[in-house]
Scaffold this active site. Sequence first.
Site, PDB file in Angstrom:
ATOM      1  N   LYS A  18      -3.662  -6.707  -2.200  1.00 33.79           N
ATOM      2  CA  LYS A  18      -2.336  -6.966  -2.799  1.00 33.79           C
ATOM      3  C   LYS A  18      -1.235  -6.433  -1.899  1.00 33.79           C
ATOM      4  O   LYS A  18      -1.444  -5.501  -1.113  1.00 33.79           O
ATOM      5  CB  LYS A  18      -2.222  -6.357  -4.199  1.00 33.79           C
ATOM      6  CG  LYS A  18      -2.504  -4.851  -4.291  1.00 33.79           C
ATOM      7  CD  LYS A  18      -1.287  -3.979  -4.193  1.00 33.79           C
ATOM      8  CE  LYS A  18      -1.682  -2.506  -4.080  1.00 33.79           C
ATOM      9  NZ  LYS A  18      -0.660  -1.602  -3.628  1.00 33.79           N
ATOM     10  N   PRO A 103      -8.091  -3.358   4.412  1.00 38.52           N
ATOM     11  CA  PRO A 103      -7.933  -2.054   5.048  1.00 38.52           C
ATOM     12  C   PRO A 103      -7.820  -0.889   4.079  1.00 38.52           C
ATOM     13  O   PRO A 103      -8.405   0.143   4.290  1.00 38.52           O
ATOM     14  CB  PRO A 103      -6.626  -2.195   5.825  1.00 38.52           C
ATOM     15  CG  PRO A 103      -6.317  -3.643   5.888  1.00 38.52           C
ATOM     16  CD  PRO A 103      -7.051  -4.312   4.803  1.00 38.52           C
ATOM     17  N   VAL A 104      -7.046  -1.075   3.008  1.00 37.36           N
ATOM     18  CA  VAL A 104      -6.793   0.070   2.128  1.00 37.36           C
ATOM     19  C   VAL A 104      -7.743   0.030   0.934  1.00 37.36           C
ATOM     20  O   VAL A 104      -8.272  -1.012   0.600  1.00 37.36           O
ATOM     21  CB  VAL A 104      -5.317   0.085   1.625  1.00 37.36           C
ATOM     22  CG1 VAL A 104      -4.735   1.478   1.688  1.00 37.36           C
ATOM     23  CG2 VAL A 104      -4.456  -0.864   2.423  1.00 37.36           C
ATOM     24  N   ALA A 105      -7.893   1.197   0.277  1.00 40.66           N
ATOM     25  CA  ALA A 105      -8.880   1.310  -0.806  1.00 40.66           C
ATOM     26  C   ALA A 105      -8.769   0.197  -1.835  1.00 40.66           C
ATOM     27  O   ALA A 105      -7.682  -0.157  -2.269  1.00 40.66           O
ATOM     28  CB  ALA A 105      -8.712   2.651  -1.494  1.00 40.66           C
ATOM     29  N   GLY A 106      -9.880  -0.333  -2.216  1.00 42.32           N
ATOM     30  CA  GLY A 106      -9.925  -1.534  -3.049  1.00 42.32           C
ATOM     31  C   GLY A 106     -10.037  -1.239  -4.522  1.00 42.32           C
ATOM     32  O   GLY A 106      -9.163  -0.611  -5.081  1.00 42.32           O
ATOM     33  N   MET A 108     -11.840  -2.727  -8.374  1.00 41.60           N
ATOM     34  CA  MET A 108     -12.575  -2.866  -9.620  1.00 41.60           C
ATOM     35  C   MET A 108     -13.648  -3.941  -9.538  1.00 41.60           C
ATOM     36  O   MET A 108     -14.300  -4.240 -10.526  1.00 41.60           O
ATOM     37  CB  MET A 108     -11.526  -3.200 -10.694  1.00 41.60           C
ATOM     38  CG  MET A 108     -12.030  -3.432 -12.084  1.00 41.60           C
ATOM     39  SD  MET A 108     -12.957  -2.011 -12.698  1.00 41.60           S
ATOM     40  CE  MET A 108     -13.597  -2.729 -14.205  1.00 41.60           C
ATOM     41  N   ALA A 109     -13.861  -4.492  -8.338  1.00 41.64           N
ATOM     42  CA  ALA A 109     -14.836  -5.572  -8.253  1.00 41.64           C
ATOM     43  C   ALA A 109     -16.213  -5.110  -8.716  1.00 41.64           C
ATOM     44  O   ALA A 109     -16.986  -5.906  -9.252  1.00 41.64           O
ATOM     45  CB  ALA A 109     -14.894  -6.101  -6.828  1.00 41.64           C
ATOM     46  N   SER A 112     -16.397  -5.448 -12.473  1.00 40.76           N
ATOM     47  CA  SER A 112     -16.329  -6.861 -12.806  1.00 40.76           C
ATOM     48  C   SER A 112     -17.668  -7.542 -12.526  1.00 40.76           C
ATOM     49  O   SER A 112     -18.155  -8.366 -13.321  1.00 40.76           O
ATOM     50  CB  SER A 112     -15.213  -7.478 -11.959  1.00 40.76           C
ATOM     51  OG  SER A 112     -15.009  -8.796 -12.302  1.00 40.76           O
ATOM     52  N   ALA A 113     -18.310  -7.176 -11.403  1.00 40.55           N
ATOM     53  CA  ALA A 113     -19.616  -7.752 -11.069  1.00 40.55           C
ATOM     54  C   ALA A 113     -20.664  -7.352 -12.092  1.00 40.55           C
ATOM     55  O   ALA A 113     -21.500  -8.165 -12.512  1.00 40.55           O
ATOM     56  CB  ALA A 113     -20.037  -7.286  -9.673  1.00 40.55           C
ATOM     57  N   ASP A 137      -3.168   0.360  -9.882  1.00 42.78           N
ATOM     58  CA  ASP A 137      -2.977  -1.023  -9.431  1.00 42.78           C
ATOM     59  C   ASP A 137      -4.264  -1.849  -9.525  1.00 42.78           C
ATOM     60  O   ASP A 137      -4.298  -2.996  -9.104  1.00 42.78           O
ATOM     61  CB  ASP A 137      -2.383  -1.062  -8.019  1.00 42.78           C
ATOM     62  CG  ASP A 137      -3.137  -0.200  -7.034  1.00 42.78           C
ATOM     63  OD1 ASP A 137      -4.239   0.268  -7.383  1.00 42.78           O
ATOM     64  OD2 ASP A 137      -2.635   0.003  -5.916  1.00 42.78           O
TER      65      ASP A 137
HETATM   66  O1  C5P Z   1      -3.405   5.498 -10.162  1.00 42.63           O
HETATM   67  P1  C5P Z   1      -3.843   5.974  -8.830  1.00 42.63           P
HETATM   68  O2  C5P Z   1      -5.200   6.644  -8.865  1.00 42.63           O
HETATM   69  O3  C5P Z   1      -3.756   4.969  -7.742  1.00 42.63           O
HETATM   70  O4  C5P Z   1      -2.813   7.114  -8.438  1.00 42.63           O
HETATM   71  C1  C5P Z   1      -3.026   8.001  -7.390  1.00 42.63           C
HETATM   72  C2  C5P Z   1      -1.939   9.051  -7.386  1.00 42.63           C
HETATM   73  O5  C5P Z   1      -0.696   8.466  -7.037  1.00 42.63           O
HETATM   74  C3  C5P Z   1      -1.688   9.730  -8.728  1.00 42.63           C
HETATM   75  O6  C5P Z   1      -2.534  10.832  -8.920  1.00 42.63           O
HETATM   76  C4  C5P Z   1      -0.235  10.163  -8.599  1.00 42.63           C
HETATM   77  O7  C5P Z   1      -0.131  11.327  -7.797  1.00 42.63           O
HETATM   78  C5  C5P Z   1       0.373   9.029  -7.790  1.00 42.63           C
HETATM   79  N1  C5P Z   1       0.983   7.989  -8.644  1.00 42.63           N
HETATM   80  C6  C5P Z   1       2.178   8.268  -9.284  1.00 42.63           C
HETATM   81  N2  C5P Z   1       2.747   7.322 -10.087  1.00 42.63           N
HETATM   82  C7  C5P Z   1       2.183   6.097 -10.225  1.00 42.63           C
HETATM   83  C8  C5P Z   1       0.974   5.788  -9.566  1.00 42.63           C
HETATM   84  C9  C5P Z   1       0.394   6.755  -8.779  1.00 42.63           C
HETATM   85  O8  C5P Z   1       2.725   9.386  -9.156  1.00 42.63           O
HETATM   86  N3  C5P Z   1       2.779   5.194 -10.998  1.00 42.63           N
END
Ligand code: C5P
Length: 304
Positions: A18, A103-106, A108-109, A112-113, A137
């Site tokens: 994305k 490249p960047v961390a993916g 939920m596949a 879903s699988a 995300d």
């Molecule tokens: O949701 P995710 O695991 O990707 O978030 C990683 C880190 O990014 C969270 O621990 C938080 O520090 C930061 N984050 C945030 N606000 C968001 C999404 C992520 O501060 N809306």
Amino acid sequence: MTSAATTRRSVTVRAPAKVNLELKVGPRRVDGYHELATVYMAVGLHDEVTVVPSDEWSVVVHGPYADHVPTDSSNLALRAARSLAEQVGVDEPVSVVIYKEIPVAGGMAGGSADDHLWGLGLPRDDLLETAADLGSDIPFVLTGGIAVGSGRGERLAPVLARGTYHWVLAVSDTGLSTPSVYAECDRLRGTSRIPLPEPSADMMTALRSGDVDALGAALTNDLSDAAISLQPDLGDVLVAGLEYGAVGGVVSGSGPTVAFLTDSPEAALDLCVSLTASGVASEVRRAKGPVHGAQVVPGPTPRA
Ligand code: C5P
């Protein structure tokens, strides 16, 4: 288990990358997350995740970014698979095989699988909830297309949009930690009062009209300064891409990938060549968007 049985019972899901076309960061919440208004577009770079019944939980990663992916219990696809197993009370370990092109961390596949492997047919909302537990995300990776994300980025609403867009993604060879980028954003903002974020009218108008120049002009990211503060090279990449003819450029999410919008496949190819020749980006990829969210791949053969 014989290889024939394994092949028959494996399920492969392709999940897209994305780009955040817009990322507005609001106030920090009591749970530590920040209130967001973001516009996601799924683009045509994919990870493939195959799940195979096995005697124990395990994960193997192939592909160009395999070295950057953990294969221990912190692996997101494995966590997705285990979390789904727990949720539905299935006691059937799987081996997760990942072909990593993004490249960047993916995301939920994996979960879903498993939904398909175990024949669960879970309601979409349940999968999305599990996805949100794994990362803000990740629900979008299941949904795909173009969507507005609110809350911490996990609450999605579809966007009315036209057009196909040609992106060049400049990939950095050093990662950036998402929590550090949000923390840097807070530090740079100091004590100023931050309003609740909303998607911009310019972005919504650009997407409705399918006007590539308007979309290029509307690309914004409130985390950009923080990402550049932590990794100053990203600023040079952004300047170079725009100088070499991109109609817009933006740090995607918390970086370090920088996404450039171009107005044709040819322009995307030219930009790739210029960015590579200048040596400013260690790696560049082209991708079209929008594309579908995570989908089951028909046929039994996983990539390896
Ligand atoms: O949701 P995710 O695991 O990707 O978030 C990683 C880190 O990014 C969270 O621990 C938080 O520090 C930061 N984050 C945030 N606000 C968001 C999404 C992520 O501060 N809306």
